[in-house]
Each structure stands twice: as C-alpha cells, then as structure tokens.
Design a protein around this motif. Structure first.
Motif, PDB file in Angstrom:
ATOM      1  N   MET A  17       0.835  -1.208   0.000  1.00  0.00           N
ATOM      2  CA  MET A  17       0.000   0.000   0.000  1.00  0.00           C
ATOM      3  C   MET A  17       0.872   1.261   0.000  1.00  0.00           C
ATOM      4  O   MET A  17       0.706   2.174  -0.764  1.00  0.00           O
ATOM      5  N   LEU A  18       1.940   1.235   0.875  1.00  0.00           N
ATOM      6  CA  LEU A  18       2.723   2.439   1.031  1.00  0.00           C
ATOM      7  C   LEU A  18       3.513   2.794  -0.225  1.00  0.00           C
ATOM      8  O   LEU A  18       3.568   3.959  -0.593  1.00  0.00           O
ATOM      9  N   HIS A  19       4.093   1.776  -0.899  1.00  0.00           N
ATOM     10  CA  HIS A  19       4.888   2.080  -2.081  1.00  0.00           C
ATOM     11  C   HIS A  19       4.022   2.677  -3.157  1.00  0.00           C
ATOM     12  O   HIS A  19       4.384   3.652  -3.793  1.00  0.00           O
ATOM     13  N   ARG A  55      16.725   1.002  13.562  1.00  0.00           N
ATOM     14  CA  ARG A  55      15.319   0.903  13.118  1.00  0.00           C
ATOM     15  C   ARG A  55      15.020   1.917  12.008  1.00  0.00           C
ATOM     16  O   ARG A  55      14.371   1.599  11.006  1.00  0.00           O
ATOM     17  N   ILE A  56      15.492   3.140  12.202  1.00  0.00           N
ATOM     18  CA  ILE A  56      15.191   4.215  11.239  1.00  0.00           C
ATOM     19  C   ILE A  56      15.940   3.992   9.926  1.00  0.00           C
ATOM     20  O   ILE A  56      15.371   4.139   8.842  1.00  0.00           O
ATOM     21  N   LEU A  57      17.201   3.580  10.041  1.00  0.00           N
ATOM     22  CA  LEU A  57      17.932   3.407   8.767  1.00  0.00           C
ATOM     23  C   LEU A  57      17.407   2.217   7.971  1.00  0.00           C
ATOM     24  O   LEU A  57      17.502   2.204   6.738  1.00  0.00           O
ATOM     25  N   ARG A  58      16.822   1.256   8.679  1.00  0.00           N
ATOM     26  CA  ARG A  58      16.196   0.146   7.934  1.00  0.00           C
ATOM     27  C   ARG A  58      15.008   0.660   7.117  1.00  0.00           C
ATOM     28  O   ARG A  58      14.801   0.253   5.974  1.00  0.00           O
ATOM     29  N   ALA A  59      14.225   1.551   7.717  1.00  0.00           N
ATOM     30  CA  ALA A  59      13.074   2.123   6.982  1.00  0.00           C
ATOM     31  C   ALA A  59      13.584   2.904   5.775  1.00  0.00           C
ATOM     32  O   ALA A  59      13.017   2.823   4.682  1.00  0.00           O
ATOM     33  N   CYS A  60      14.673   3.658   5.969  1.00  0.00           N
ATOM     34  CA  CYS A  60      15.249   4.435   4.857  1.00  0.00           C
ATOM     35  C   CYS A  60      15.650   3.490   3.721  1.00  0.00           C
ATOM     36  O   CYS A  60      15.329   3.726   2.556  1.00  0.00           O
ATOM     37  N   SER A  99      20.918   6.813   4.056  1.00  0.00           N
ATOM     38  CA  SER A  99      20.914   7.142   5.486  1.00  0.00           C
ATOM     39  C   SER A  99      22.296   7.612   5.924  1.00  0.00           C
ATOM     40  O   SER A  99      23.315   7.081   5.474  1.00  0.00           O
ATOM     41  N   VAL A 100      22.280   8.613   6.794  1.00  0.00           N
ATOM     42  CA  VAL A 100      23.532   9.168   7.313  1.00  0.00           C
ATOM     43  C   VAL A 100      23.522   9.034   8.836  1.00  0.00           C
ATOM     44  O   VAL A 100      22.630   9.550   9.502  1.00  0.00           O
ATOM     45  N   ALA A 101      24.539   8.317   9.365  1.00  0.00           N
ATOM     46  CA  ALA A 101      24.620   8.142  10.816  1.00  0.00           C
ATOM     47  C   ALA A 101      25.589   9.149  11.406  1.00  0.00           C
ATOM     48  O   ALA A 101      26.468   9.666  10.712  1.00  0.00           O
ATOM     49  N   VAL A 102      25.400   9.451  12.700  1.00  0.00           N
ATOM     50  CA  VAL A 102      26.393  10.225  13.449  1.00  0.00           C
ATOM     51  C   VAL A 102      26.822   9.359  14.628  1.00  0.00           C
ATOM     52  O   VAL A 102      26.057   8.506  15.083  1.00  0.00           O
ATOM     53  N   PHE A 103      28.031   9.584  15.099  1.00  0.00           N
ATOM     54  CA  PHE A 103      28.489   8.763  16.215  1.00  0.00           C
ATOM     55  C   PHE A 103      29.486   9.506  17.092  1.00  0.00           C
ATOM     56  O   PHE A 103      30.222  10.370  16.626  1.00  0.00           O
ATOM     57  N   SER A 104      29.462   9.167  18.373  1.00  0.00           N
ATOM     58  CA  SER A 104      30.442   9.710  19.307  1.00  0.00           C
ATOM     59  C   SER A 104      31.656   8.786  19.290  1.00  0.00           C
ATOM     60  O   SER A 104      31.599   7.691  18.719  1.00  0.00           O
ATOM     61  N   VAL A 144       7.659   4.256  11.177  1.00  0.00           N
ATOM     62  CA  VAL A 144       8.784   5.113  10.768  1.00  0.00           C
ATOM     63  C   VAL A 144       8.597   5.553   9.305  1.00  0.00           C
ATOM     64  O   VAL A 144       8.776   6.722   8.973  1.00  0.00           O
ATOM     65  N   LYS A 145       8.164   4.615   8.462  1.00  0.00           N
ATOM     66  CA  LYS A 145       7.913   5.013   7.061  1.00  0.00           C
ATOM     67  C   LYS A 145       6.789   6.049   6.997  1.00  0.00           C
ATOM     68  O   LYS A 145       6.844   6.992   6.207  1.00  0.00           O
ATOM     69  N   LEU A 146       5.781   5.856   7.840  1.00  0.00           N
ATOM     70  CA  LEU A 146       4.682   6.832   7.832  1.00  0.00           C
ATOM     71  C   LEU A 146       5.167   8.201   8.321  1.00  0.00           C
ATOM     72  O   LEU A 146       4.769   9.237   7.794  1.00  0.00           O
ATOM     73  N   GLN A 147       6.049   8.196   9.323  1.00  0.00           N
ATOM     74  CA  GLN A 147       6.617   9.475   9.790  1.00  0.00           C
ATOM     75  C   GLN A 147       7.334  10.185   8.648  1.00  0.00           C
ATOM     76  O   GLN A 147       7.208  11.399   8.472  1.00  0.00           O
ATOM     77  N   ILE A 148       8.124   9.396   7.906  1.00  0.00           N
ATOM     78  CA  ILE A 148       8.890   9.980   6.793  1.00  0.00           C
ATOM     79  C   ILE A 148       7.929  10.509   5.715  1.00  0.00           C
ATOM     80  O   ILE A 148       8.079  11.624   5.205  1.00  0.00           O
ATOM     81  N   ALA A 149       6.905   9.711   5.425  1.00  0.00           N
ATOM     82  CA  ALA A 149       5.937  10.115   4.386  1.00  0.00           C
ATOM     83  C   ALA A 149       5.204  11.391   4.791  1.00  0.00           C
ATOM     84  O   ALA A 149       5.007  12.307   3.983  1.00  0.00           O
ATOM     85  N   ILE A 150       4.802  11.465   6.064  1.00  0.00           N
ATOM     86  CA  ILE A 150       4.092  12.658   6.539  1.00  0.00           C
ATOM     87  C   ILE A 150       4.999  13.886   6.422  1.00  0.00           C
ATOM     88  O   ILE A 150       4.582  14.945   5.950  1.00  0.00           O
TER      89      ILE A 150
END
Ligand code: ADP
Length: 523
Positions: free
Chosen positions: A1-3, A26-31, A38-43, A318-324
């Motif tokens: 449905m989402l695609h 979790r978020i980068l998997r949705a990306c 996806s771009v990560a940041v790290f300490s 998460v995909k819905l957040q991105i879509a919104i």
C-alpha cells in the motif's frame, strides 16, 4: 500500500539520523526499504556501533558524553550540510523533543521528521499539555496546571490529601519526580526534585499532581498529516514498570473495550488537533480501576514501544513518519483501524538481575537471537561489540505477536528461552518470571505491580534464608504460628521465583555448553 502511495510523489533523498543504538538501526532500515540514503552520526565510543556499520554514510560528532556529541545541534547541522541531507530523524531521547532542533532544521532547510516546534511547545511540556487538555475538556489527573512555588504546592497537597507527586515541568524519564507521603516530607522532597530537575533539564520548575493509587498506564498512538487528518492507531498498555519506567508493553490492553478505545482515541485526536500536531505522537493516560482515564502527558516523538502498535496494525510507523514529513496524506481513517491479534514487547537491558538490576555494560562475547513464528527483534548490538557505559543500556527490544494474548505470551516465553548472550548480564530472567505470574497472566496489573512483585520476592527470599537459619538452630522460636504461616507463604512465592530462576540457570548452562562447543571447533 505504502509504495503505491508514495511512488509518484516527492520523497527525501538522504536522511540524517540524529541518534544511536537500536532506534538509529530501526530508522535506517526504513530508509533502506524506501530507497533513501541514510547518514549516521556517532560519538567516539560509538565508532564501531551497529548503526554506524549499517548506515550509508557516518560522521563523528565528538566525545562520548552526549552533551558533547548527540546533544550538539550545531554539529548535527554541520553534518546535515556536509552530507547534503534533506531531512533529519531525531529518534527518541536526546534532542527528539527539543523545539530548538526542529527550529534549527527549519533554518537550515532540512525537513525535521517530527512535529513543528510550536506543537512541541504546546503539548510537550507537562504543564502546557495539561492546560491544553483542560481547554479541550480532556480529563487530567487533579493537580496544578502551572509551574508551582513550594508554599502553594504544599497547601494544595494538604487540601488534596497525600500521597502527592511532585513533577518536573520539563520532565521525562522519571527525573525530577518525587512521591510525597506526608507533610513532614514535603520540604525535602521539593528541594530534591527541583535540584534533580535542574541537573537533568536545566529547568528546576515543578508542579504537583494527586498520586493515583495503582492506576494502569495506557497510551494512544496518533498520526497526523499536514493536511488536517489525525488518526488514532489504538492503545498500548505500559503498566509493567520498574520505578515508573516502562519495561514491558502490549497492544491491545487486556482491559480496553472497543467503547473505551473509541473514547480515548477521540480524546487523543482532540488533543493533537488542538496542539496543531503533525507526525507521530503519543497521548499518555492513567486509567483507574473504574476505567476512568486521565491525560498524563504527550510524547511528541516516536516511542520506544512503537513496534507493538506496528505488529497489531500492520503499519510501519517510521515510514509513515517519513511520508508525513514529505507532505503526503495519510491514506486511511482511524475508524478503519482495528487491532489484529496481540503484541508484547520486553526491553532487554544490560543489567545485572543479581545486583538489583544495576547497569552491566561490557563486551558481548556471544549471542543467540531468537527467531521463528511471531518474533521480532529490534536491536543495536552484535557479537564482539562493547556496550558503552555512557548511555542508556537498552540492548534490544524483543517483540512477540500472536493471535491471542495467550499465544503471544507463549511465543515470548519460547523466544526468551532461545535468547542467549554472554559477556554481559541482562534482565532477561526478570521477564521469564513476570511471564509466569498468575496476576500478570490474568492481566491484573497496574503501574506499581512490578515493584510490589519484586519487593515480595526479595522479602520472601530473605524470610526463607532466616527460616533456614532457624531450622538449624534448635532453640529457635518457630512455634509462633503467625510467623510460620508467613514463612510458608513466603516460601511459596520464593519457590515460584526460584523455579523461574532455575529455568534461566538451565538456559545459561545450555549457553555455556554452546560456547564450549564453539571454542572446541575453533582452529
Ligand atoms: P516521565 O515523563 O518522567 O516518565 P510520566 O509523567 O510519563 O513521567 O509518568 C511516568 C509514570 O509515573 C507513569 O506511567 C505512572 O506509572 C507514574 N505516574 C505519573 N504520574 C502519576 C500520578 N499522578 N499518579 C500515579 N502515578 C503516576
């Protein structure tokens, strides 16, 4: 449905994930599933973390302390510019509910995947959320709706009656919260709560609530698009808490009827609309024994426990957040959403169950992740990785789904038996014990249930030890029948607890056996 729903429309190219650990993964998997970079940041201590390994690009943002890395808006914005990100997802915790990050994104023309800063301000602070609830006639726990001076709060506590709860206006994670049982404790409780709030949030303001005895914590997940549609995805029950922090969540709640779900959903949607809310958010409520509900606070972000809602609705939040955030319309009305089956999540922490669940970070030597029907594991760890001491020690979220609550619990038990990790201690045995408790199985739970259960188990273990000492002492005063009865009862509880812990011992022996075999096979 989402695609189908996204395909011809605008979508981001590159998302900066301003977080770490399981939620960043979790978020980068949705990306990845959406074809977004996806771009990560790290300490410094997170250089080898799973989210860094899995992301398309990763950038160092400073030393381990989060105030010098994950909480630095300027550094995040630098990375967004450098990497050419067109959106930023904040995850939960860190800066997720900080309007300054949403504003910084707006200025940098990077879309913030979350609500507008103004909606965060209207709903995110506990007192402004209470004021809004009052305006739209959603019941709140009795108390003050504004930051309150000590003398005023004390007078109110006296008139409402104790126990009362002091809470930080900027609160979160139970910080700056003090339960006050009597007037004599008020002064020192106020002082402690204010200084804890100052340390945690840089804001010492407090307000006061009546302390409800043994309520349930039930929350409603909402989604709102930028075109005025607000939907409820139903409830999650989060009453299994340790010291007011959630450790196990489920959906649907064992006590929520379709009628109550409708009423709570209407209240949540009303609140979201009144706050100008856009994106995913959660309205938290306390529910008393007569199923009256009271608004507690809004969480203006994705929740840790979002997977249980995903499992029973079939939606990817998460995909819905991105879509919104990309401006899409929600393709469904909330009346069309009914939970299917049952889902339950346990939060696996690097904690030592034999040392009062104290954090137990360290190197993961080996691990086995459960799989099979109805099992989902959201995690940010791998074998050989060292769990740092600098952050919340959440390792993984183990989620089970089944056709009924019973089947879900059976699957979760089975998955916990399969789970093994060596090198660090985890709280997995705590969940094995909870999942055997008759009250839990009947759904007769409340927010103090786990603390009381743990206290009973500890008292039972202590009584059992003293009883054994008495048995070896022939002059002991064992005739007192009341004591004998108490000891007997305590023994029953302790037997249940030790059966559960012997199950975990068996599994740890099993784990050791597996490790030995592995070592034998090594050249
Ligand atoms: P935080 O944001 O600091 O986590 P919350 O306001 O979300 O604090 O409350 C966390 C938990 O504390 C609730 O789920 C509940 O168990 C308990 N709690 C909060 N307010 C009350 C209250 N007025 N009466 C009883 N329990 C409360």
């Amino acid at each position: 449905m989402l695609h189908f729903f996204f395909a011809p429309l605008f979508m981001f190219k590159k998302i900066l994930i301003a977080n770490r650990g399981e939620i960043a993964v979790r978020i980068l998997r949705a990306c990845r599933e959406l074809g977004i970079q996806s771009v990560a940041v790290f300490s410094e201590v997170d250089r080898k973390s799973l989210h860094v390994r899995l992301a398309d690009e990763a950038y160092a943002i400073g030393p381990a302390p989060s105030r010098e890395s994950y909480l630095r808006i300027d550094k995040l914005m630098d990375v967004a510019r450098l990497a050419g990100c067109d959106a930023l997802h904040p995850g939960y915790g860190f800066l997720a509910e900080n309007p300054a990050l949403a504003r910084a994104c707006r200025e940098a023309r990077v879309t913030f995947i979350g609500p507008p800063a103004e909606a965060m301000e209207a709903l995110g602070s506990k007192t402004s959320g209470r004021q809004l609830a009052r305006r739209v006639e959603v019941p709140t726990v009795p108390g003050t709706n504004n930051p309150t001076e000590k003398s005023e709060a004390r007078v109110l506590a006296q008139s409402m009656g104790y126990p009362a709860l002091l809470k930080a206006v900027a609160g979160g994670g139970g910080k700056g919260m003090r339960l006050v049982y009597s007037d004599a404790e008020f002064e020192s409780a106020f002082r402690d709560a204010a200084s804890e709030a100052m340390n945690a949030f840089g804001d010492e303001r407090l307000y006061l609530e009546k302390y409800l005895e043994r309520p349930r914590h039930i929350e409603i997940q909402v989604l709102a698009d930028a075109h005025g549609r607000v939907v409820s995805l139903g409830e999650r029950e989060c009453s299994i808490q340790r010291r007011h922090q959630k450790v196990l969540e489920e959906a649907p709640s064992p006590v929520v009827t379709p009628e109550l779900r409708r009423k709570m959903s209407e209240a949540a949607v009303r609140l979201a609309r009144a706050g100008g809310y856009v994106n995913a958010g959660t309205m938290e409520f306390l529910v008393d024994q007569n199923l009256n509900f009271y608004f507690l606070e809004a969480n203006t972000r994705l929740q840790v426990e979002h997977p249980v809602t995903e499992q029973v609705t079939g939606l990817d939040l998460v995909k819905l957040q991105i879509a919104i955030a990309a401006g899409h319309r929600l393709p469904f009305a909330w009346e069309s959403i009914t939970p299917r089956g049952h889902a339950m999540e346990v939060r696996l922490y690097a904690e030592d169950p034999e040392n009062n669940l104290f954090p137990s970070p360290g190197k993961i030597l080996s691990r086995h992740t459960p799989t099979g029907p109805g099992i989902r594991m959201d995690e940010g760890v791998y074998e050989g990785w060292t769990v740092p001491t600098d952050y919340d020690p959440l390792l993984s979220k183990l989620v089970a789904w089944g056709n009924s609550r019973e089947e879900t619990i059976a699957r979760l038990r089975r998955a916990l038996d399969e789970y093994s990790i060596t090198g660090i201690r985890t709280n997995a045995s705590l969940f094995r014990r909870i999942l055997e408790e008759p009250e839990f199985l009947r759904g007769e739970i409340h927010t103090r249930w786990l603390d009381e259960f743990l206290r009973r188990s500890r008292a039972a273990a202590a009584l059992l030890t003293s009883d054994q000492n008495n048995e070896s002492d022939s002059n002991g005063s064992r005739e007192v029948s009341a004591i004998a009865a108490a000891v007997w009862q305590a023994k029953q509880i302790a037997t249940q607890a030790s059966t559960a812990s012997s199950a975990s011992e068996t599994s740890s022996r099993w784990k050791m056996e597996g490790r030995r075999e592995l070592l034998d096979r090594m050249p």
